[in-house]
Design a protein around this motif. Structure first.
Motif, PDB file in Angstrom:
ATOM      1  N   HIS A 266      36.001  23.154  40.858  1.00  0.00           N
ATOM      2  CA  HIS A 266      37.003  23.912  40.101  1.00  0.00           C
ATOM      3  C   HIS A 266      37.995  23.013  39.369  1.00  0.00           C
ATOM      4  N   GLN A 267      37.624  21.755  39.133  1.00  0.00           N
ATOM      5  CA  GLN A 267      38.573  20.797  38.554  1.00  0.00           C
ATOM      6  C   GLN A 267      39.147  21.265  37.222  1.00  0.00           C
ATOM      7  N   ILE A 268      38.292  21.673  36.286  1.00  0.00           N
ATOM      8  CA  ILE A 268      38.775  22.046  34.962  1.00  0.00           C
ATOM      9  C   ILE A 268      39.687  23.259  35.032  1.00  0.00           C
ATOM     10  N   ARG A 269      39.258  24.272  35.761  1.00  0.00           N
ATOM     11  CA  ARG A 269      40.013  25.523  35.809  1.00  0.00           C
ATOM     12  C   ARG A 269      41.368  25.327  36.488  1.00  0.00           C
ATOM     13  N   ALA A 270      41.364  24.604  37.627  1.00  0.00           N
ATOM     14  CA  ALA A 270      42.613  24.374  38.351  1.00  0.00           C
ATOM     15  C   ALA A 270      43.533  23.426  37.583  1.00  0.00           C
ATOM     16  N   HIS A 271      42.961  22.440  36.904  1.00  0.00           N
ATOM     17  CA  HIS A 271      43.761  21.495  36.136  1.00  0.00           C
ATOM     18  C   HIS A 271      44.446  22.192  34.962  1.00  0.00           C
ATOM     19  N   LEU A 272      43.717  23.095  34.300  1.00  0.00           N
ATOM     20  CA  LEU A 272      44.313  23.836  33.192  1.00  0.00           C
ATOM     21  C   LEU A 272      45.447  24.744  33.663  1.00  0.00           C
ATOM     22  N   LYS A 273      45.264  25.373  34.811  1.00  0.00           N
ATOM     23  CA  LYS A 273      46.348  26.196  35.364  1.00  0.00           C
ATOM     24  C   LYS A 273      47.580  25.348  35.629  1.00  0.00           C
ATOM     25  N   TYR A 274      47.381  24.184  36.229  1.00  0.00           N
ATOM     26  CA  TYR A 274      48.495  23.275  36.541  1.00  0.00           C
ATOM     27  C   TYR A 274      49.228  22.852  35.269  1.00  0.00           C
ATOM     28  N   LEU A 275      48.479  22.627  34.175  1.00  0.00           N
ATOM     29  CA  LEU A 275      49.089  22.189  32.922  1.00  0.00           C
ATOM     30  C   LEU A 275      49.736  23.335  32.147  1.00  0.00           C
ATOM     31  N   GLY A 276      49.481  24.584  32.561  1.00  0.00           N
ATOM     32  CA  GLY A 276      50.083  25.735  31.890  1.00  0.00           C
ATOM     33  C   GLY A 276      49.249  26.301  30.760  1.00  0.00           C
ATOM     34  N   TYR A 277      47.936  26.041  30.789  1.00  0.00           N
ATOM     35  CA  TYR A 277      47.024  26.571  29.772  1.00  0.00           C
ATOM     36  C   TYR A 277      45.877  27.293  30.470  1.00  0.00           C
ATOM     37  N   PRO A 278      46.124  28.500  30.976  1.00  0.00           N
ATOM     38  CA  PRO A 278      45.090  29.215  31.735  1.00  0.00           C
ATOM     39  C   PRO A 278      43.861  29.538  30.884  1.00  0.00           C
ATOM     40  N   MET A 279      42.699  29.454  31.511  1.00  0.00           N
ATOM     41  CA  MET A 279      41.428  29.688  30.843  1.00  0.00           C
ATOM     42  C   MET A 279      41.184  31.179  30.622  1.00  0.00           C
ATOM     43  N   ALA A 280      40.646  31.511  29.471  1.00  0.00           N
ATOM     44  CA  ALA A 280      40.324  32.902  29.167  1.00  0.00           C
ATOM     45  C   ALA A 280      39.322  33.464  30.167  1.00  0.00           C
ATOM     46  N   GLY A 281      39.645  34.647  30.699  1.00  0.00           N
ATOM     47  CA  GLY A 281      38.739  35.344  31.606  1.00  0.00           C
ATOM     48  C   GLY A 281      38.740  34.861  33.036  1.00  0.00           C
ATOM     49  N   ASP A 282      39.556  33.858  33.358  1.00  0.00           N
ATOM     50  CA  ASP A 282      39.541  33.278  34.701  1.00  0.00           C
ATOM     51  C   ASP A 282      40.421  34.091  35.645  1.00  0.00           C
ATOM     52  N   ILE A 283      39.778  34.897  36.477  1.00  0.00           N
ATOM     53  CA  ILE A 283      40.517  35.753  37.413  1.00  0.00           C
ATOM     54  C   ILE A 283      41.217  34.927  38.480  1.00  0.00           C
ATOM     55  N   LYS A 284      40.572  33.855  38.916  1.00  0.00           N
ATOM     56  CA  LYS A 284      41.104  33.058  40.021  1.00  0.00           C
ATOM     57  C   LYS A 284      42.296  32.185  39.614  1.00  0.00           C
ATOM     58  N   TYR A 285      42.223  31.573  38.449  1.00  0.00           N
ATOM     59  CA  TYR A 285      43.269  30.627  38.024  1.00  0.00           C
ATOM     60  C   TYR A 285      43.960  31.041  36.723  1.00  0.00           C
ATOM     61  N   GLY A 286      43.536  32.146  36.134  1.00  0.00           N
ATOM     62  CA  GLY A 286      44.007  32.503  34.807  1.00  0.00           C
ATOM     63  C   GLY A 286      45.254  33.364  34.772  1.00  0.00           C
ATOM     64  N   ASP A 287      45.555  33.854  33.563  1.00  0.00           N
ATOM     65  CA  ASP A 287      46.725  34.690  33.303  1.00  0.00           C
ATOM     66  C   ASP A 287      46.272  36.144  33.163  1.00  0.00           C
ATOM     67  N   LYS A 288      46.875  37.027  33.939  1.00  0.00           N
ATOM     68  CA  LYS A 288      46.429  38.418  34.005  1.00  0.00           C
ATOM     69  C   LYS A 288      46.495  39.110  32.647  1.00  0.00           C
ATOM     70  N   SER A 289      47.604  38.963  31.926  1.00  0.00           N
ATOM     71  CA  SER A 289      47.748  39.658  30.643  1.00  0.00           C
ATOM     72  C   SER A 289      46.796  39.084  29.595  1.00  0.00           C
ATOM     73  N   TYR A 290      46.593  37.776  29.620  1.00  0.00           N
ATOM     74  CA  TYR A 290      45.665  37.135  28.675  1.00  0.00           C
ATOM     75  C   TYR A 290      44.229  37.579  28.956  1.00  0.00           C
ATOM     76  N   ASN A 291      43.900  37.681  30.236  1.00  0.00           N
ATOM     77  CA  ASN A 291      42.562  38.157  30.607  1.00  0.00           C
ATOM     78  C   ASN A 291      42.348  39.600  30.171  1.00  0.00           C
ATOM     79  N   SER A 292      43.374  40.421  30.321  1.00  0.00           N
ATOM     80  CA  SER A 292      43.271  41.834  29.904  1.00  0.00           C
ATOM     81  C   SER A 292      43.036  41.934  28.401  1.00  0.00           C
ATOM     82  N   TYR A 293      43.735  41.104  27.649  1.00  0.00           N
ATOM     83  CA  TYR A 293      43.568  41.077  26.187  1.00  0.00           C
ATOM     84  C   TYR A 293      42.132  40.703  25.819  1.00  0.00           C
TER      85      TYR A 293
END
Length: 341
Positions: A266-293
């Motif tokens: 999960h390096q890429i997904r967790a690293h992006l969350k840490y940097l403040g750039y959540p991945m599109a569609g990522d339920i585990k590490y992403g942003d809820k409103s961005y995923n809904s969009y």
């Protein structure tokens, strides 16, 4: 007596390991006893078992047919024997295997989202089984009683892209070596929330909670603090390095090309969350409103990550085109794809 002529697919391994695979129900003590008594010989000479086999070598087993049959389990491990409801899907996957590159030792194939790299349970049918079945059902491939093709890199179930497999022992050993020493370059593509402006190599530290299947990334400062306090949790963290390369942005979303320098779960997904750039569609590490969009506008139902480029060496660069969902979102968000692959 049985004579086994070593083919290229079996070369490069020690004689004792080859024998223990061939006589896969025999205890190692039996194999070594047969070597000592010259009931098993290599090129008509006594062998110790640590010899490295080469293509063209002859291994002779002066054993009865009953003994050999008793110590060999030839039952097929093909998952075509899995539950009847999955048989058609199994056949379709192996038959429609998309091969991106192959030589006599190595194969690279495309993996769709939703497919396992390797089986998690005995009834699973993964890309690994599809490769084995494909090779066993097609002429022109070397076959072995002691070696089966196997994938050498893993992608998460919902990550698409390039899977590498060794189709001979030599190929498997080579891929394992370049993956371990990081001389192989791997590039992924994703779309993240926010404007990622500058190309950068980020170093951090990661910890995986296996019970929750969740990784956490911390900064060097946080890691140093744990170190200064002799915190036992320090041992659970590993250094990671990831290179992020912005390809296109519209201010609210960015198409990223990512070079995986280290390779942790999960390096890429967790690293992006840490940097403040959540991945599109990522339920585990992403942003809820961005995923809904993304779900409402583009029907995106899983995290958007694609292993699109693998550079084995300066002469071999394997590419896997971006999936349709990537192209759809990029067009809809005005993200220029011309520099992606």
């Amino acid at each position: 007596m049985v004579e086994i002529n070593i083919k290229n697919v079996d070369s490069g391994q020690r004689l004792n390991k080859f024998l223990l695979k061939y006589l896969n129900q025999a205890p190692s003590s039996f194999v070594y006893k047969m070597l000592r008594k010259k009931n098993i010989v290599l090129n008509d000479k006594k062998a110790k078992g640590d010899e490295i086999l080469m293509a063209g070598d002859s291994v002779k087993l002066y054993l009865s047919d009953d003994t050999i049959n008793n110590f060999r389990n030839s039952a097929s491990s093909s998952s075509n024997g899995s539950s009847s409801g999955s048989v058609k899907w199994v056949a379709d996957l192996s038959r429609k295997l998309k091969i991106l590159y192959e030589d006599q030792d190595i194969m690279a194939v495309h993996k769709d989202t939703g497919i396992l790299s390797q089986k998690a349970n005995k009834d699973d049918y993964s890309i690994n089984e599809a490769i084995v079945d494909y090779i066993s059902n097609h002429e022109g491939y070397a076959h072995s009683d002691t070696f089966k093709p196997s994938v050498c890199n893993r992608l998460d179930k919902n990550t698409s892209g390039i899977i590498l497999a060794g189709i001979t022992l030599k190929g498997s050993q080579h891929l394992s070596s370049v993956l371990k020493d990081r001389s192989l370059n791997k590039y992924y593509f994703t779309i993240v929330k926010g404007q990622f402006k500058n190309r950068t190599i980020c170093k951090a530290y990661i910890n995986k909670d296996n019970d929750k299947n969740l990784s956490k990334v911390i900064s060097k400062g946080e890691y140093d603090l744990l170190s200064s306090q002799d915190d036992l949790n320090l041992k659970k963290y590993y250094e990671i390095m990831t290179e992020f390369i912005p390809i296109a942005t519209n201010g609210s979303s960015t198409l990223l090309k990512i070079k995986l320098i280290t390779g942790k779960s999960h390096q890429i997904r967790a690293h992006l969350k840490y940097l403040g750039y959540p991945m599109a569609g990522d339920i585990k590490y992403g942003d809820k409103s961005y995923n809904s969009y993304m779900r409402e506008k583009y029907k995106l139902s899983n995290h958007l990550l694609h292993a699109g480029i693998v550079q084995l060496d300066k002469n071999i660069i394997i590419t896997d085109p971006l999936p349709d969902i990537f192209i759809k979102i990029c067009k809809g968000e005005g993200l220029d794809l011309k520099d992606a692959l």
